[in-house]
Design a protein around this motif. Structure first.
Motif, PDB file in Angstrom:
ATOM      1  N   PRO A   7       0.825  -1.212   0.000  1.00  0.00           N
ATOM      2  CA  PRO A   7       0.000   0.000   0.000  1.00  0.00           C
ATOM      3  C   PRO A   7       0.861   1.265   0.000  1.00  0.00           C
ATOM      4  O   PRO A   7       1.972   1.268   0.530  1.00  0.00           O
ATOM      5  N   GLY A   8       0.330   2.321  -0.590  1.00  0.00           N
ATOM      6  CA  GLY A   8       1.067   3.581  -0.586  1.00  0.00           C
ATOM      7  C   GLY A   8       0.287   4.671  -1.288  1.00  0.00           C
ATOM      8  O   GLY A   8      -0.813   4.437  -1.801  1.00  0.00           O
ATOM      9  N   SER A   9       0.892   5.853  -1.307  1.00  0.00           N
ATOM     10  CA  SER A   9       0.253   6.993  -1.984  1.00  0.00           C
ATOM     11  C   SER A   9       0.662   7.055  -3.452  1.00  0.00           C
ATOM     12  O   SER A   9      -0.148   7.402  -4.314  1.00  0.00           O
ATOM     13  N   PHE A  10       1.922   6.774  -3.740  1.00  0.00           N
ATOM     14  CA  PHE A  10       2.424   6.711  -5.122  1.00  0.00           C
ATOM     15  C   PHE A  10       2.033   7.960  -5.914  1.00  0.00           C
ATOM     16  O   PHE A  10       1.406   7.856  -6.968  1.00  0.00           O
ATOM     17  N   LEU A  36      -3.635   4.444  -2.395  1.00  0.00           N
ATOM     18  CA  LEU A  36      -4.575   5.005  -1.406  1.00  0.00           C
ATOM     19  C   LEU A  36      -5.347   6.199  -1.944  1.00  0.00           C
ATOM     20  O   LEU A  36      -4.766   7.171  -2.429  1.00  0.00           O
ATOM     21  N   LYS A  41      -6.517  14.088   1.990  1.00  0.00           N
ATOM     22  CA  LYS A  41      -5.289  14.625   1.407  1.00  0.00           C
ATOM     23  C   LYS A  41      -5.582  15.137  -0.002  1.00  0.00           C
ATOM     24  O   LYS A  41      -6.529  14.686  -0.643  1.00  0.00           O
ATOM     25  N   PHE A  69      -7.517   1.835  -3.334  1.00  0.00           N
ATOM     26  CA  PHE A  69      -8.235   1.418  -2.130  1.00  0.00           C
ATOM     27  C   PHE A  69      -8.491   2.622  -1.227  1.00  0.00           C
ATOM     28  O   PHE A  69      -7.825   3.649  -1.333  1.00  0.00           O
ATOM     29  N   GLY A  71      -9.581   3.514   3.032  1.00  0.00           N
ATOM     30  CA  GLY A  71      -9.671   2.940   4.381  1.00  0.00           C
ATOM     31  C   GLY A  71      -8.372   2.316   4.820  1.00  0.00           C
ATOM     32  O   GLY A  71      -7.288   2.755   4.430  1.00  0.00           O
ATOM     33  N   LEU A  72      -8.501   1.263   5.622  1.00  0.00           N
ATOM     34  CA  LEU A  72      -7.318   0.672   6.258  1.00  0.00           C
ATOM     35  C   LEU A  72      -6.565  -0.276   5.318  1.00  0.00           C
ATOM     36  O   LEU A  72      -7.182  -1.075   4.604  1.00  0.00           O
ATOM     37  N   SER A  73      -5.248  -0.212   5.421  1.00  0.00           N
ATOM     38  CA  SER A  73      -4.410  -1.133   4.624  1.00  0.00           C
ATOM     39  C   SER A  73      -4.678  -2.595   5.001  1.00  0.00           C
ATOM     40  O   SER A  73      -4.642  -3.473   4.143  1.00  0.00           O
ATOM     41  N   ARG A  87       6.476  -3.002   2.787  1.00  0.00           N
ATOM     42  CA  ARG A  87       6.802  -1.576   2.782  1.00  0.00           C
ATOM     43  C   ARG A  87       8.302  -1.429   2.537  1.00  0.00           C
ATOM     44  O   ARG A  87       9.083  -2.300   2.925  1.00  0.00           O
ATOM     45  N   TYR A  97       8.049   6.013  11.824  1.00  0.00           N
ATOM     46  CA  TYR A  97       6.703   6.012  11.245  1.00  0.00           C
ATOM     47  C   TYR A  97       6.306   4.605  10.777  1.00  0.00           C
ATOM     48  O   TYR A  97       5.201   4.133  11.041  1.00  0.00           O
ATOM     49  N   MET A 101       3.338   2.214  12.198  1.00  0.00           N
ATOM     50  CA  MET A 101       2.302   1.730  11.293  1.00  0.00           C
ATOM     51  C   MET A 101       2.218   0.196  11.347  1.00  0.00           C
ATOM     52  O   MET A 101       1.130  -0.381  11.414  1.00  0.00           O
ATOM     53  N   THR A 104       0.628  -0.862  14.599  1.00  0.00           N
ATOM     54  CA  THR A 104      -0.817  -0.602  14.557  1.00  0.00           C
ATOM     55  C   THR A 104      -1.515  -1.679  13.722  1.00  0.00           C
ATOM     56  O   THR A 104      -2.542  -2.243  14.128  1.00  0.00           O
ATOM     57  N   ASN A 105      -0.919  -1.970  12.568  1.00  0.00           N
ATOM     58  CA  ASN A 105      -1.536  -2.976  11.690  1.00  0.00           C
ATOM     59  C   ASN A 105      -1.547  -4.350  12.353  1.00  0.00           C
ATOM     60  O   ASN A 105      -2.481  -5.134  12.166  1.00  0.00           O
TER      61      ASN A 105
HETATM   62  O1  PNS Z   1       3.223   6.120   0.448  1.00  0.00           O
HETATM   63  P1  PNS Z   1       2.837   6.478   1.850  1.00  0.00           P
HETATM   64  O2  PNS Z   1       2.082   7.796   1.871  1.00  0.00           O
HETATM   65  O3  PNS Z   1       4.003   6.472   2.796  1.00  0.00           O
HETATM   66  O4  PNS Z   1       1.827   5.327   2.338  1.00  0.00           O
HETATM   67  C1  PNS Z   1       1.213   5.385   3.598  1.00  0.00           C
HETATM   68  C2  PNS Z   1       0.103   4.346   3.702  1.00  0.00           C
HETATM   69  C3  PNS Z   1      -0.890   4.473   2.558  1.00  0.00           C
HETATM   70  C4  PNS Z   1       0.696   2.965   3.682  1.00  0.00           C
HETATM   71  C5  PNS Z   1      -0.606   4.572   5.082  1.00  0.00           C
HETATM   72  O5  PNS Z   1      -0.978   5.912   5.195  1.00  0.00           O
HETATM   73  C6  PNS Z   1      -1.830   3.685   5.241  1.00  0.00           C
HETATM   74  O6  PNS Z   1      -1.721   2.503   5.445  1.00  0.00           O
HETATM   75  N1  PNS Z   1      -3.002   4.313   5.104  1.00  0.00           N
HETATM   76  C7  PNS Z   1      -4.265   3.629   5.189  1.00  0.00           C
HETATM   77  C8  PNS Z   1      -4.895   3.860   6.558  1.00  0.00           C
HETATM   78  C9  PNS Z   1      -4.382   2.871   7.573  1.00  0.00           C
HETATM   79  O7  PNS Z   1      -4.377   1.681   7.352  1.00  0.00           O
HETATM   80  N2  PNS Z   1      -3.937   3.375   8.730  1.00  0.00           N
HETATM   81  C10 PNS Z   1      -3.485   2.513   9.823  1.00  0.00           C
HETATM   82  C11 PNS Z   1      -1.995   2.293   9.790  1.00  0.00           C
HETATM   83  S1  PNS Z   1      -1.211   3.697  10.524  1.00  0.00           S
END
Ligand code: PNS
Length: 162
Positions: A7-10, A36, A41, A69, A71-73, A87, A97, A101, A104-105
């Motif tokens: 997952p990512g913003s890309f 995402l 954003k 996608f 919501g949550l990864s 990642r 960070y 993350m 949390t996941n």
């Molecule tokens: O490319 P990025 O912006 O570093 O990716 C961040 C990303 C998309 C992996 C993170 O923001 C994400 O997982 N967002 C979805 C929301 C989520 O699952 N949040 C809980 C984990 S902190």
């Protein structure tokens, strides 16, 4: 069959992202890259544009799928039957960070593991944010992303090709 999601913003994808996708694609049966869509954003590229850019850039990787996608990864991982979240880790500055993350996941979805691939040395400095900054000031982007992504970026920023 082991599926991993990445997952990512890309916004937009860089050589760093493509390196992680290529290396992950040789370690797992299937990689689902999650782009995402975050309504909080305002990315430079729409989610459709970011998906299209990645689809073109990964067309030679048969086990890679690109999907948007929200919501949550971890939910995205579950929806795609993935047991792994991939990642990339560049410098130590990413670590805090990424660790938070991943932890949390893990709390949200204990059955899913986060696996970090360390970024290849030649792309350690590359990020979408830095690439956009260099682009705005007409810097040379050749080391940041393939030409077709550079062209998309220049066209988005209304910068002539040179
Ligand atoms: O490319 P990025 O912006 O570093 O990716 C961040 C990303 C998309 C992996 C993170 O923001 C994400 O997982 N967002 C979805 C929301 C989520 O699952 N949040 C809980 C984990 S902190």
């Amino acid at each position: 069959m082991i599926t991993a999601v990445y997952p990512g913003s890309f916004d937009p994808a860089t050589y760093g992202h493509l390196d992680i996708i290529r290396r992950a694609s040789s370690s797992f049966d299937r990689i689902v890259v999650g782009v995402l869509h975050n309504s909080a954003k305002s990315p430079l590229f729409s989610v459709e544009e970011r998906v299209n850019i990645l689809q073109k850039a990964t067309k030679d990787m048969p086990n890679v799928i690109i999907k948007p996608f929200e919501g949550l990864s971890v939910n995205f991982a579950r929806e795609n039957d993935a047991k792994v979240i991939v990642r990339g880790l560049r410098a130590v500055t990413d670590f805090e960070y990424e660790l938070q993350m991943a932890q949390t996941n893990k709390v949200l979805a204990p059955e899913i593991e986060t696996i970090f691939l360390t970024t290849s040395l030649e792309y350690a400095y590359v990020s979408s944010t830095i690439m956009k900054e260099v682009a705005k000031f007409n810097g040379d982007l050749v080391n940041f992303a393939p030409q077709e992504i550079i062209d998309e970026l220049k066209s988005k920023l209304c910068i002539g090709n040179r």
